[in-house]
Scaffold this active site. Structure first.
Site, PDB file in Angstrom:
ATOM      1  N   GLY A 239     -12.789  37.420   9.270  1.00 53.54           N
ATOM      2  CA  GLY A 239     -13.338  37.717   7.948  1.00 53.54           C
ATOM      3  C   GLY A 239     -12.540  37.268   6.755  1.00 53.54           C
ATOM      4  O   GLY A 239     -13.052  37.302   5.629  1.00 53.54           O
ATOM      5  N   GLU A 274      -9.631  37.906  15.029  1.00 56.11           N
ATOM      6  CA  GLU A 274     -10.655  36.918  15.382  1.00 56.11           C
ATOM      7  C   GLU A 274     -10.963  35.994  14.209  1.00 56.11           C
ATOM      8  O   GLU A 274     -12.107  35.937  13.738  1.00 56.11           O
ATOM      9  CB  GLU A 274     -11.945  37.644  15.800  1.00 56.11           C
ATOM     10  CG  GLU A 274     -11.786  38.629  16.939  1.00 56.11           C
ATOM     11  CD  GLU A 274     -13.044  39.462  17.181  1.00 56.11           C
ATOM     12  OE1 GLU A 274     -14.015  39.361  16.389  1.00 56.11           O
ATOM     13  OE2 GLU A 274     -13.063  40.217  18.163  1.00 56.11           O
ATOM     14  N   PRO A 275      -9.974  35.291  13.692  1.00 57.06           N
ATOM     15  CA  PRO A 275     -10.255  34.436  12.542  1.00 57.06           C
ATOM     16  C   PRO A 275     -11.096  33.229  12.936  1.00 57.06           C
ATOM     17  O   PRO A 275     -10.909  32.663  14.021  1.00 57.06           O
ATOM     18  CB  PRO A 275      -8.857  33.988  12.102  1.00 57.06           C
ATOM     19  CG  PRO A 275      -8.056  33.984  13.363  1.00 57.06           C
ATOM     20  CD  PRO A 275      -8.585  35.135  14.176  1.00 57.06           C
ATOM     21  N   ARG A 277     -13.282  31.125  10.056  1.00 58.39           N
ATOM     22  CA  ARG A 277     -13.339  30.267   8.873  1.00 58.39           C
ATOM     23  C   ARG A 277     -11.955  29.850   8.364  1.00 58.39           C
ATOM     24  O   ARG A 277     -11.748  28.704   7.975  1.00 58.39           O
ATOM     25  CB  ARG A 277     -14.072  31.050   7.775  1.00 58.39           C
ATOM     26  CG  ARG A 277     -14.408  30.246   6.559  1.00 58.39           C
ATOM     27  CD  ARG A 277     -14.923  31.150   5.440  1.00 58.39           C
ATOM     28  NE  ARG A 277     -15.877  32.133   5.870  1.00 58.39           N
ATOM     29  CZ  ARG A 277     -17.198  32.027   5.757  1.00 58.39           C
ATOM     30  NH1 ARG A 277     -17.720  30.951   5.213  1.00 58.39           N
ATOM     31  NH2 ARG A 277     -17.995  32.997   6.157  1.00 58.39           N
ATOM     32  N   ARG A 313     -25.207  26.128   4.639  1.00 61.67           N
ATOM     33  CA  ARG A 313     -24.596  27.224   3.868  1.00 61.67           C
ATOM     34  C   ARG A 313     -25.124  27.330   2.432  1.00 61.67           C
ATOM     35  O   ARG A 313     -25.429  28.440   1.988  1.00 61.67           O
ATOM     36  CB  ARG A 313     -23.066  27.121   3.882  1.00 61.67           C
ATOM     37  CG  ARG A 313     -22.477  27.160   5.298  1.00 61.67           C
ATOM     38  CD  ARG A 313     -20.983  27.400   5.318  1.00 61.67           C
ATOM     39  NE  ARG A 313     -20.666  28.756   4.898  1.00 61.67           N
ATOM     40  CZ  ARG A 313     -20.264  29.097   3.708  1.00 61.67           C
ATOM     41  NH1 ARG A 313     -20.073  28.176   2.783  1.00 61.67           N
ATOM     42  NH2 ARG A 313     -20.052  30.353   3.405  1.00 61.67           N
ATOM     43  N   TYR A 317     -26.841  30.837   1.768  1.00 57.43           N
ATOM     44  CA  TYR A 317     -26.032  31.824   1.026  1.00 57.43           C
ATOM     45  C   TYR A 317     -25.771  31.398  -0.410  1.00 57.43           C
ATOM     46  O   TYR A 317     -24.926  31.982  -1.069  1.00 57.43           O
ATOM     47  CB  TYR A 317     -24.664  32.024   1.694  1.00 57.43           C
ATOM     48  CG  TYR A 317     -24.680  32.062   3.203  1.00 57.43           C
ATOM     49  CD1 TYR A 317     -25.289  33.123   3.876  1.00 57.43           C
ATOM     50  CD2 TYR A 317     -24.091  31.059   3.952  1.00 57.43           C
ATOM     51  CE1 TYR A 317     -25.299  33.158   5.253  1.00 57.43           C
ATOM     52  CE2 TYR A 317     -24.093  31.097   5.336  1.00 57.43           C
ATOM     53  CZ  TYR A 317     -24.706  32.151   5.978  1.00 57.43           C
ATOM     54  OH  TYR A 317     -24.709  32.180   7.348  1.00 57.43           O
ATOM     55  N   CYS A 344     -37.816  18.319   3.219  1.00 57.41           N
ATOM     56  CA  CYS A 344     -38.960  18.734   2.405  1.00 57.41           C
ATOM     57  C   CYS A 344     -38.919  20.219   2.089  1.00 57.41           C
ATOM     58  O   CYS A 344     -39.786  20.984   2.538  1.00 57.41           O
ATOM     59  CB  CYS A 344     -40.246  18.374   3.133  1.00 57.41           C
ATOM     60  SG  CYS A 344     -40.223  16.649   3.575  1.00 57.41           S
ATOM     61  N   GLU A 345     -37.886  20.630   1.408  1.00 61.31           N
ATOM     62  CA  GLU A 345     -37.743  22.015   0.960  1.00 61.31           C
ATOM     63  C   GLU A 345     -36.896  21.996  -0.302  1.00 61.31           C
ATOM     64  O   GLU A 345     -35.882  21.296  -0.341  1.00 61.31           O
ATOM     65  CB  GLU A 345     -36.982  22.859   1.995  1.00 61.31           C
ATOM     66  CG  GLU A 345     -37.623  22.946   3.327  1.00 61.31           C
ATOM     67  CD  GLU A 345     -37.700  24.376   3.853  1.00 61.31           C
ATOM     68  OE1 GLU A 345     -37.469  25.328   3.089  1.00 61.31           O
ATOM     69  OE2 GLU A 345     -38.017  24.495   5.044  1.00 61.31           O
ATOM     70  N   TYR A 373     -18.788  26.840  10.216  1.00 58.60           N
ATOM     71  CA  TYR A 373     -20.200  27.135   9.977  1.00 58.60           C
ATOM     72  C   TYR A 373     -20.924  25.920   9.375  1.00 58.60           C
ATOM     73  O   TYR A 373     -21.804  26.055   8.545  1.00 58.60           O
ATOM     74  CB  TYR A 373     -20.348  28.384   9.094  1.00 58.60           C
ATOM     75  CG  TYR A 373     -19.581  29.564   9.668  1.00 58.60           C
ATOM     76  CD1 TYR A 373     -19.970  30.128  10.867  1.00 58.60           C
ATOM     77  CD2 TYR A 373     -18.448  30.065   9.040  1.00 58.60           C
ATOM     78  CE1 TYR A 373     -19.248  31.177  11.436  1.00 58.60           C
ATOM     79  CE2 TYR A 373     -17.719  31.117   9.598  1.00 58.60           C
ATOM     80  CZ  TYR A 373     -18.122  31.660  10.788  1.00 58.60           C
ATOM     81  OH  TYR A 373     -17.412  32.693  11.340  1.00 58.60           O
TER      82      TYR A 373
END
Ligand code: LLP
Length: 427
Positions: A239, A274-275, A277, A313, A317, A344-345, A373
């Site tokens: 995290g 548990e890293p 990122r 991402r 987000y 197409c978005e 990610y």
């Protein structure tokens, strides 16, 4: 610190120029720096050196075998969340006693595989899962090592989609039910209680939520001890955030470790972290080429050959990623643009209303902080083959995942008459 830098106005990854790789490999591609991965891991390891610990890199952040191999060779264990991730870490030779198995939806098959491989512990997220593991361990004639994942109901103050430690989130066992479930677990014949686990979210940029969560779970650890449940491992999840935008700096691993270790004084626990990122995020970039520049009314769009299928991402987000020209030219004007993909978005963007150097058609761009990610969340939307992945080691680079081909994409599909079909049973 990472090993992507301008030298003679070209971005180098370690000692290899990104435009050189682009010529050989084509675009888009992800490029990872081996040295940066090692550096990030070692900074994290050193931060916790004073205490008994195991760093279990969170495979979901970037699961390429070459990345896992580098981390395994430098002493990392792994946090996995599926049978697929278990297979990956097995293939890089990781022993079971360096693997923790997390996730809310472990299937029977996945649990059996993890028991076979002898994982260090299952981070259990519900009563049903606990009983399922007990049954399956019994069938295999073993005892399953278990930690309960506790949801401490602490607000990690991050994006709601990546917050996991609030009671409205699906994760973990509610704090107030934890004691009862530990008592039950103690009575199960094929469960060996070894730890407690807690992960409250991702991309945290302040330390206080980590400390608040830790204080809560340590209260529980003490209560359990008084009841004769003496735990060996405390898994604090991952995290820790990274700087995406140079204007703000999340705490460094050293500060993070000091804050946690202060609370842990007097406890005899092996710490698991548990890293994800913080190890892989800034060790990778996505290199893409500008296809078109287009003006619509009062907006300028820079249209790249990478899209939201390659890096989700921003779409998911509203995440910020730095964007730089791979070849820098001084004196070029800046302009306000949207950098967008070909999909197409309207959610297919990498930057919106951002002041960037005036890019030209055909130019290469580096989208920064794409090592975590990034590729792992990519897909084939709009029938777009997934990008290549490259790793740099010093003055050499290797393709660690070749670009997907259309054949790769279409191989498993078939026309109705060529596929397997079943008659509708009579009703
Ligand atoms: N452990 C558990 C149980 C997790 O669920 C996660 C991430 C980690 C460790 C690693 O967290 P990290 O150190 O990387 O923050 N796709 C999102 C991030 C989702 C994170 C999911 N869980 C994003 O792109 O921001």
């Amino acid at each position: 610190m990472d090993h992507f830098h301008y030298l003679d106005d070209r971005i180098y990854c370690e000692e290899v120029a990104l435009d050189q790789i682009a010529e050989a490999v084509g675009t888009p591609f992800f490029c990872y720096s081996e040295k940066t991965l090692c550096h990030h891991l070692s900074v994290f390891q050193q931060a916790f050196a004073k205490t008994a610990h195991l760093i279990c890199y969170s495979v979901k952040a970037n699961s390429n075998l070459a990345v896992l191999d580098v981390l395994a060779r430098n002493g990392a264990g792994f946090d996995i969340v599926s049978g697929g991730e278990l297979e990956r870490v097995r293939r890089v030779g990781c022993p079971g006693n360096k693997i923790v198995f997390s996730g809310v939806g472990k299937t029977r098959e996945e649990i059996r595989q993890a028991l076979d491989h002898g994982v260090l512990m299952f981070n259990v997220e519900s009563r049903s899962e606990l009983y399922r593991i007990d049954t399956l361990a019994g069938e295999s004639g073993v005892k399953a090592p278990v930690a309960l994942r506790i949801n401490p109901d602490v607000d990690p103050k991050t994006h709601p989609h990546i917050s996991t430690g609030l009671k409205r989130n699906k994760f973990g066992i509610p704090y107030h039910n934890a004691l009862d479930l530990y008592r039950d677990a103690r009575r199960l014949p094929h469960i060996q209680l070894v730890g407690l686990d807690c992960h409250i979210g991702s991309q945290l940029t302040i330390l206080s939520p980590f400390v608040d969560a830790l204080k809560r779970v340590l209260t529980l650890v003490s209560t359990l001890k008084r009841e004769g449940i003496d735990l060996q491992y405390l898994d604090l999840g991952g995290g820790l955030g990274i700087p995406y935008d140079q204007s703000h700096a999340p705490p460094l691993p050293d500060h993070y470790a000091s804050a946690l270790l202060k609370e842990l004084e007097g406890f005899d626990l092996t710490l698991i972290l548990e890293p994800g990122r913080v190890i892989a995020g800034n060790a990778g970039v996505l290199v893409t080429r500008v296809e078109y520049i287009k003006d619509n009314e009062d907006k300028r769009f820079v249209i790249t050959d990478a899209g939201m299928n390659d890096l989700m991402r921003p779409a998911l987000y509203d995440a910020y990623h730095g964007i730089q020209p791979v070849v820098r030219r001084f004196g070029r004007e800046e302009e306000m643009v949207d950098v967008v993909g070909p999909i197409c978005e309207s959610g297919d963007f990498f930057a919106r209303d951002r002041l960037l150097p005036a890019f030209a058609e055909g130019e290469l761009l580096a989208i920064r902080s794409a090592g975590a990610y990034g590729f792992v969340m990519s897909g084939n939307y709009n029938t777009r083959p997934r990008a290549a992945e490259v790793m740099v080691r010093g003055n050499r680079y290797a393709i660690i995942r070749r670009r997907e081909t259309l054949d790769d994409l279409l191989r498993s599909e078939s026309l109705f008459d060529k596929g397997q079909s079943w008659p509708q049973p009579d009703v």
